[in-house]
Scaffold this motif. Structure first.
Motif, mmCIF file in Angstrom:
data_model
loop_
_atom_site.group_PDB
_atom_site.id
_atom_site.type_symbol
_atom_site.label_atom_id
_atom_site.label_comp_id
_atom_site.label_asym_id
_atom_site.label_seq_id
_atom_site.Cartn_x
_atom_site.Cartn_y
_atom_site.Cartn_z
ATOM 1 N N GLU A 85 -37.091 -30.760 -21.480
ATOM 2 C CA GLU A 85 -36.591 -30.352 -22.798
ATOM 3 C C GLU A 85 -37.561 -30.778 -23.896
ATOM 4 O O GLU A 85 -37.755 -30.060 -24.885
ATOM 5 C CB GLU A 85 -35.214 -30.964 -23.047
ATOM 6 N N TRP A 86 -38.173 -31.937 -23.723
ATOM 7 C CA TRP A 86 -39.151 -32.408 -24.708
ATOM 8 C C TRP A 86 -40.342 -31.457 -24.782
ATOM 9 O O TRP A 86 -40.767 -31.063 -25.873
ATOM 10 C CB TRP A 86 -39.618 -33.813 -24.349
ATOM 11 N N ILE A 87 -40.886 -31.084 -23.619
ATOM 12 C CA ILE A 87 -42.050 -30.185 -23.624
ATOM 13 C C ILE A 87 -41.639 -28.801 -24.110
ATOM 14 O O ILE A 87 -42.415 -28.117 -24.797
ATOM 15 C CB ILE A 87 -42.704 -30.119 -22.220
ATOM 16 N N ARG A 88 -40.409 -28.380 -23.826
ATOM 17 C CA ARG A 88 -39.950 -27.081 -24.312
ATOM 18 C C ARG A 88 -39.918 -27.065 -25.844
ATOM 19 O O ARG A 88 -40.380 -26.112 -26.485
ATOM 20 C CB ARG A 88 -38.562 -26.757 -23.751
ATOM 21 N N ASN A 89 -39.388 -28.111 -26.430
ATOM 22 C CA ASN A 89 -39.319 -28.176 -27.887
ATOM 23 C C ASN A 89 -40.698 -28.295 -28.525
ATOM 24 O O ASN A 89 -40.948 -27.734 -29.594
ATOM 25 C CB ASN A 89 -38.444 -29.353 -28.323
ATOM 26 N N ARG A 90 -41.600 -29.011 -27.867
ATOM 27 C CA ARG A 90 -42.958 -29.160 -28.397
ATOM 28 C C ARG A 90 -43.684 -27.818 -28.432
ATOM 29 O O ARG A 90 -44.397 -27.523 -29.387
ATOM 30 C CB ARG A 90 -43.749 -30.142 -27.534
ATOM 31 N N VAL A 91 -43.500 -27.024 -27.378
ATOM 32 C CA VAL A 91 -44.188 -25.732 -27.317
ATOM 33 C C VAL A 91 -43.500 -24.702 -28.207
ATOM 34 O O VAL A 91 -44.155 -23.901 -28.876
ATOM 35 C CB VAL A 91 -44.239 -25.224 -25.860
ATOM 36 N N ARG A 92 -42.176 -24.736 -28.255
ATOM 37 C CA ARG A 92 -41.427 -23.727 -28.991
ATOM 38 C C ARG A 92 -41.502 -23.938 -30.503
ATOM 39 O O ARG A 92 -41.469 -22.995 -31.280
ATOM 40 C CB ARG A 92 -39.963 -23.755 -28.550
ATOM 41 N N THR A 93 -41.578 -25.197 -30.942
ATOM 42 C CA THR A 93 -41.552 -25.490 -32.374
ATOM 43 C C THR A 93 -42.944 -25.365 -32.959
ATOM 44 O O THR A 93 -43.843 -26.117 -32.590
ATOM 45 C CB THR A 93 -41.030 -26.913 -32.631
ATOM 46 N N PRO A 94 -43.161 -24.417 -33.870
ATOM 47 C CA PRO A 94 -44.489 -24.298 -34.488
ATOM 48 C C PRO A 94 -44.784 -25.505 -35.378
ATOM 49 O O PRO A 94 -43.878 -26.079 -35.987
ATOM 50 C CB PRO A 94 -44.381 -23.015 -35.321
ATOM 51 N N ARG A 95 -46.044 -25.862 -35.415
ATOM 52 C CA ARG A 95 -46.438 -27.007 -36.249
ATOM 53 C C ARG A 95 -46.331 -26.645 -37.727
ATOM 54 O O ARG A 95 -46.666 -25.543 -38.136
ATOM 55 C CB ARG A 95 -47.875 -27.424 -35.938
ATOM 56 N N LYS A 96 -45.841 -27.595 -38.513
ATOM 57 C CA LYS A 96 -45.739 -27.375 -39.947
ATOM 58 C C LYS A 96 -47.133 -27.409 -40.573
ATOM 59 O O LYS A 96 -47.915 -28.316 -40.313
ATOM 60 C CB LYS A 96 -44.870 -28.447 -40.599
#
Length: 445
Positions: A404-415
């Motif tokens: 779930e951590w890696i999923r959120n890291r990849v899915r969430t675009p960097r600000k």
């Protein structure tokens, strides 16, 4: 073996905004989840039974656990792994593309790597069990390019794996030099690191549970997981199609080895084995990892762990039918199935515990019935207490959190950091730049 992922669709319009990441809350189990979890528990119990019971009784008759579960319980595990992957797809319904697709695939890779790591650690226990866990890790990694494809695509891929995989295995039999001190031992972190090429070949084609063949189970499981599993009609279809496939492949094998003359061809092409030894392999499966490859007629065999096309399809049919039957039985959501459902939510943890029990030899091998029931009851008690107090199983929780951590890291675009206009644009004439340093009349600060 993995915990069931719940549906959490995201808005398709939130493509540029940063998605809100919420702490997942374990909802109350649905009838669908209960049926799948109970099926996982049945698969685990079947594999434990095969491990603790002998293949045959003192009188020479085949033991019932081996007759019922040998090869079929592990195949059921693989099909249910595909069902779990489909549940993850459902959670991303509506936007299974772009960042979401990449994030889900990255999470699948992490899940596979962690399962592989756990499997290699279990290999250090040196038990007589051929541990299936590392192969499941490879299966999850192989599933990445198939994730998100249509059900038609998966149903075409499944028979291709079931046919071409055994053919490749048949051709490689005897042509891959074994470098391990004990070729039939489980891989460990050390042996896998020492022979990485051989390790990959064994995991894919020549090992105990070759992933290239077993992808057939995973593909069909992904299709099953996409269905409405609370539907009685769907469950009946699974029973019908699964039972039809299992019975037809078994009957075809009997015809090929009987009236078609296959048995005689096996005897003629394999002089190193007597007729009795060949008959024993047809009933109990190969004595080692491979069945003989002296003739292509061996591909007509349906026996435990023989990994022939007909055997893969037979086990697949049996697994699909078993899932259908269990879904029918659990449609009422009766609490009588709760202990089994609890076990099914943490099969990876409990399978690992089973391996440790076998290593420690704390249960009497001469009393398999007692050993089986002690483990089943212990698993149920532990699973129910842990689930009510904490939630996901120990290993399942670690894998779920990491993926779930890696999923959120990849899915969430960097600000993106806002541009500082004062640093790049000259001030408009007549305005005061408050950020600029004060200067004296002579121009010095």
């Amino acid at each position: 073996m993995m915990s069931v992922a719940r549906q959490n669709p995201e808005s398709a319009t939130e493509t540029t905004a940063t998605p809100t990441v919420e702490t997942p809350v374990a909802p109350s189990p649905t009838r669908r989840a209960m049926g799948v979890d109970v099926a996982r528990a049945v698969a685990l119990i079947g594999m434990v039974a095969v491990h603790v019971f002998p293949e045959e009784h003192v009188d020479g008759a085949m033991s019932w656990p081996f007759a019922v579960f040998a090869g079929r319980a592990s195949a059921l595990f693989a099909v249910l792994a595909g069902v779990s992957i489909a549940f993850v797809e459902k959670r991303s319904r509506g936007q299974l593309h772009g960042r979401t697709l990449a994030a889900d695939r990255a999470a699948l890779v992490v899940r596979g790597l962690l399962i592989l790591l756990i499997g290699l650690l279990l290999g250090h226990l040196e038990t007589p069990i051929e541990t299936i866990i590392p192969y499941f890790g490879i299966l999850f990694i192989l599933a990445v390019p198939f994730y998100g494809h249509s059900s038609r695509f998966l149903l075409i891929a499944a028979p291709i794996f079931a046919i071409l995989g055994p053919v490749l295995r048949h051709l490689l039999n005897g042509n891959i030099p074994e470098q391990q001190p004990d070729p039939e031992a489980d891989y460990t972190l050390v042996t896998a690191a020492r022979q990485p090429v051989l390790f990959i070949i064994d995991m894919l084609v020549t090992g105990f549970y070759p992933a290239i063949l077993w992808m057939a189970y995973l593909c069909v499981g992904m299709v099953i997981g996409r269905q409405v599993l609370t539907s009685r009609k769907v469950a009946l279809k699974l029973v019908g199609w699964g039972a039809g496939l299992a019975i037809s492949t078994w009957a075809l094998s009997k015809i090929l080895l009987g009236p078609a003359g296959g048995m005689q061809r096996l005897i003629e092409a394999t002089p190193s084995l007597s007729t009795e030894e060949i008959a024993e392999q047809l009933a109990y499966g190969p004595e080692s990892i491979f069945i003989p490859n002296t003739t292509w007629w061996w591909m007509a065999v349906v026996s435990p762990y023989s990994d022939t096309p007909l055997n893969i399809l037979h086990n697949l049919g049996a697994a699909v039918a078993a899932i259908g039957v269990i879904l029918l039985l659990t449609r009422s959501g009766s609490k009588v199935f709760s202990p089994f459902a609890a076990v099914g939510t943490m099969t990876l943890t409990l399978y690992s515990a089973h391996c440790i029990v076998i290593m420690l030899e704390v249960l009497d091998e001469e009393r398999p019935v007692v050993s089986l029931w002690v483990q089943i009851i212990s698993f149920m008690l532990f699973a129910m207490v842990w689930r009510s107090a904490i939630g996901k199983g120990p290993l399942e929780g670690i894998i779920s959190d990491a993926s779930e951590w890696i999923r959120n890291r990849v899915r969430t675009p960097r600000k993106r950091r806002p541009r500082d206009s004062s640093a790049t644009e000259p001030p408009t004439p007549g305005t005061i730049n408050l950020k600029a340093p004060l200067q004296r009349r002579d121009g010095t600060p």
